[in-house]
Enzyme design. Structure first.
Site, PDB file in Angstrom:
ATOM      1  N   ARG A   1       0.865  -1.157  -0.034  1.00 43.02           N
ATOM      2  CA  ARG A   1      -0.082  -0.008   0.207  1.00 43.02           C
ATOM      3  C   ARG A   1       0.978   1.210   0.079  1.00 43.02           C
ATOM      4  NH1 ARG A   1      -5.356   1.260   3.401  1.00 43.02           N
ATOM      5  NH2 ARG A   1      -6.144  -0.307   1.996  1.00 43.02           N
TER       6      ARG A   1
ATOM      7  N   CYS B   1     -16.527   0.545   0.704  1.00 46.21           N
ATOM      8  CA  CYS B   1     -15.431  -0.044   1.060  1.00 46.21           C
ATOM      9  C   CYS B   1     -14.816  -0.236   2.481  1.00 46.21           C
ATOM     10  CB  CYS B   1     -14.127   0.213  -0.003  1.00 46.21           C
ATOM     11  SG  CYS B   1     -13.719   1.895   0.243  1.00 46.21           S
TER      12      CYS B   1
ATOM     13  N   GLN C   1     -10.049  -4.500  -3.449  1.00 46.54           N
ATOM     14  CA  GLN C   1     -11.548  -4.035  -2.898  1.00 46.54           C
ATOM     15  C   GLN C   1     -12.593  -4.635  -3.989  1.00 46.54           C
ATOM     16  OE1 GLN C   1     -12.312  -2.631   0.049  1.00 46.54           O
ATOM     17  NE2 GLN C   1     -14.369  -3.222  -0.399  1.00 46.54           N
TER      18      GLN C   1
ATOM     19  N   ASP D   1     -17.984   6.312  -1.418  1.00 47.50           N
ATOM     20  CA  ASP D   1     -16.587   6.181  -0.827  1.00 47.50           C
ATOM     21  C   ASP D   1     -16.447   7.377   0.049  1.00 47.50           C
ATOM     22  OD1 ASP D   1     -14.064   5.123   0.298  1.00 47.50           O
ATOM     23  OD2 ASP D   1     -13.154   5.322  -1.621  1.00 47.50           O
TER      24      ASP D   1
ATOM     25  N   HIS E   1      -7.706   0.430  -6.531  1.00 46.81           N
ATOM     26  CA  HIS E   1      -7.709  -0.321  -5.454  1.00 46.81           C
ATOM     27  C   HIS E   1      -8.513  -1.628  -5.642  1.00 46.81           C
ATOM     28  CE1 HIS E   1      -7.634  -1.593  -1.277  1.00 46.81           C
ATOM     29  NE2 HIS E   1      -8.761  -1.099  -0.878  1.00 46.81           N
TER      30      HIS E   1
ATOM     31  N   ARG F   1     -13.035  -9.364   1.415  1.00 49.14           N
ATOM     32  CA  ARG F   1     -11.647  -9.120   1.230  1.00 49.14           C
ATOM     33  C   ARG F   1     -10.554 -10.387   1.584  1.00 49.14           C
ATOM     34  NH1 ARG F   1     -10.007  -3.659   1.384  1.00 49.14           N
ATOM     35  NH2 ARG F   1      -8.056  -4.806   0.524  1.00 49.14           N
TER      36      ARG F   1
HETATM   37  N1   CP Z   1     -11.110  -0.961   2.336  1.00 46.55           N
HETATM   38  C1   CP Z   1      -9.871  -0.796   2.933  1.00 46.55           C
HETATM   39  O1   CP Z   1      -9.021  -0.853   1.906  1.00 46.55           O
HETATM   40  O2   CP Z   1      -9.724  -0.749   4.112  1.00 46.55           O
HETATM   41  P1   CP Z   1      -8.569  -0.418   5.050  1.00 46.55           P
HETATM   42  O3   CP Z   1      -8.089   0.908   4.751  1.00 46.55           O
HETATM   43  O4   CP Z   1      -8.938  -0.420   6.236  1.00 46.55           O
HETATM   44  O5   CP Z   1      -7.543  -1.314   4.525  1.00 46.55           O
HETATM   45  N1  NVA Z   2     -10.637   6.067  -1.195  1.00 43.04           N
HETATM   46  C1  NVA Z   2     -10.169   5.565   0.242  1.00 43.04           C
HETATM   47  C2  NVA Z   2     -10.208   3.985   0.210  1.00 43.04           C
HETATM   48  C3  NVA Z   2     -10.001   3.830   1.597  1.00 43.04           C
HETATM   49  C4  NVA Z   2      -9.999   2.190   1.553  1.00 43.04           C
HETATM   50  C5  NVA Z   2      -8.799   6.028   0.193  1.00 43.04           C
HETATM   51  O1  NVA Z   2      -8.010   6.006  -0.776  1.00 43.04           O
HETATM   52  O2  NVA Z   2      -8.486   6.553   1.296  1.00 43.04           O
END
Ligand code: CP
Ligand code: NVA
Length: 312
Positions: free
Chosen positions: A115, A271, A145, A232, A142, A299
């Site tokens: 990440r 998500c 997800q 989101d 992502h 997930r």
């Molecule tokens: N939805 C998601 O990726 O959650 P986290 O940021 O908690 O990993």
């Molecule tokens: N769009 C959000 C998703 C988190 C899982 C972000 O990037 O923070």
């Protein structure tokens, strides 16, 4: 003597990189793996363990609850283990290149999940790794997800092909992966987002090869008769100007009135993490149409299928 053929590792960086058949097979495997765990304690390994003796490195440069825990549990249930690393604790934070990092990590572990906001860095990692690299969220996309989201929709409503999904809110990484999914899985995606946050032109161009994705600014028009409504957070990881973003996105809140315009049995997806009272109200996210915790659970199953595919 000929040089040995270089095998290209199976990276999972974007849904747009894979053909529909591969993605559908991963979802089918996720479904099979979920069913096969009925009654097993969470820490018990699966009967079929493609990660036996293998190690997944997880690198997090940003916060996470779901991605971190679900990948760790996925590795354990598949017979392997996970190594938790943060960008800050690695020499990456002291300017070791991502390419050298990729070459080094490839000598120690069997796969990497990362990440990192900078998508190009993740691509660079993959280009220099000799092991699979999985995108655990970048500013661009992502994909893990959305694999869980497709699995969730199909558990509740059957094949997503031909269904209509409405996206209401920001034009962010999760939306980019939804656009890719619409084309790969053959569902209609109706996007409503503010004029101030236009969709990235690269995603718009990519989607223009199909007539499945439409873009507008009116949430009511997008949601009308949809089979699923998705939103989101209004402030994603790495976003600044939070106050301004919240003001601009305010008309895009998913509330009961908006859900009421969708099909009677429409699902609500998010998500997570959710910002209750901002992009969604409690009555919707806690209501009977919401499947957000199924998405979170899936997930785990979807990522197990991604890992099994990547390491097969
Ligand atoms: N939805 C998601 O990726 O959650 P986290 O940021 O908690 O990993
Ligand atoms: N769009 C959000 C998703 C988190 C899982 C972000 O990037 O923070």
């Amino acid at each position: 003597m000929n040089a040995p053929l270089k095998t290209v590792p199976r990276h999972f960086l974007d849904l747009s990189d894979h053909d529909s058949a591969t993605l559908k097979a991963i979802i089918a495997d996720a479904r099979r793996r979920k069913a096969a765990r009925t009654g097993l304690p969470k820490g018990a390994p699966d009967a079929d363990r493609p990660l036996d003796g293998r190690v997944l490195a997880m690198i997090f440069d940003k916060q996470s609850t779901r991605t971190r825990i679900s990948f760790d549990m996925a590795a354990r249930q598949l017979g392997g283990s996970a190594l938790m690393l943060t960008g800050n604790e690695m020499q990456l934070a002291r300017e070791e290149t991502i390419a050298d990092t990729a070459r080094v990590i490839s000598r120690y572990v069997d796969a990497v999940m990362i990440r990192l906001l900078d998508h190009e860095m993740v691509e660079d990692l993959a280009a220099n790794a000799t092991i699979p690299v999985i995108n655990g969220l970048t500013k661009w996309s992502h994909p893990c997800q959305i694999m869980a989201d497709i699995q969730t929709f199909e558990e509740h409503r059957g094949s997503i092909a031909g269904a209509t999904v409405a996206w209401v809110g920001d034009t962010n990484n999760v939306l980019h992966s939804f656009v890719h999914a619409a084309v790969k899985f053959g569902f209609k995606l109706k996007v409503a987002s503010p004029r101030e946050f236009p969709l990235d032109p690269e995603v718009r161009d990519w989607a223009s090869t199909s007539d499945l994705v439409s873009f507008g600014t009116d949430p009511e028009a997008a949601v009308k008769d949809a089979d699923c409504v998705v939103t989101d957070t209004w402030v994603s990881l790495g976003d600044d100007n939070a106050t301004k973003r919240r003001t601009i996105l305010k008309p895009y809140q998913v509330n009961q009135a908006l859900m009421g315009l969708a099909a009677r049995d429409a699902l609500f997806m998010h998500c997570l993490p959710a910002h209750r009272g901002e992009e969604v109200v409690d009555a919707v996210i806690d209501g009977p149409q919401s499947v957000v915790f199924d998405e979170a659970e899936n997930r785990l199953h979807a990522q197990k299928a991604i890992l099994a595919w990547a390491l097969s």
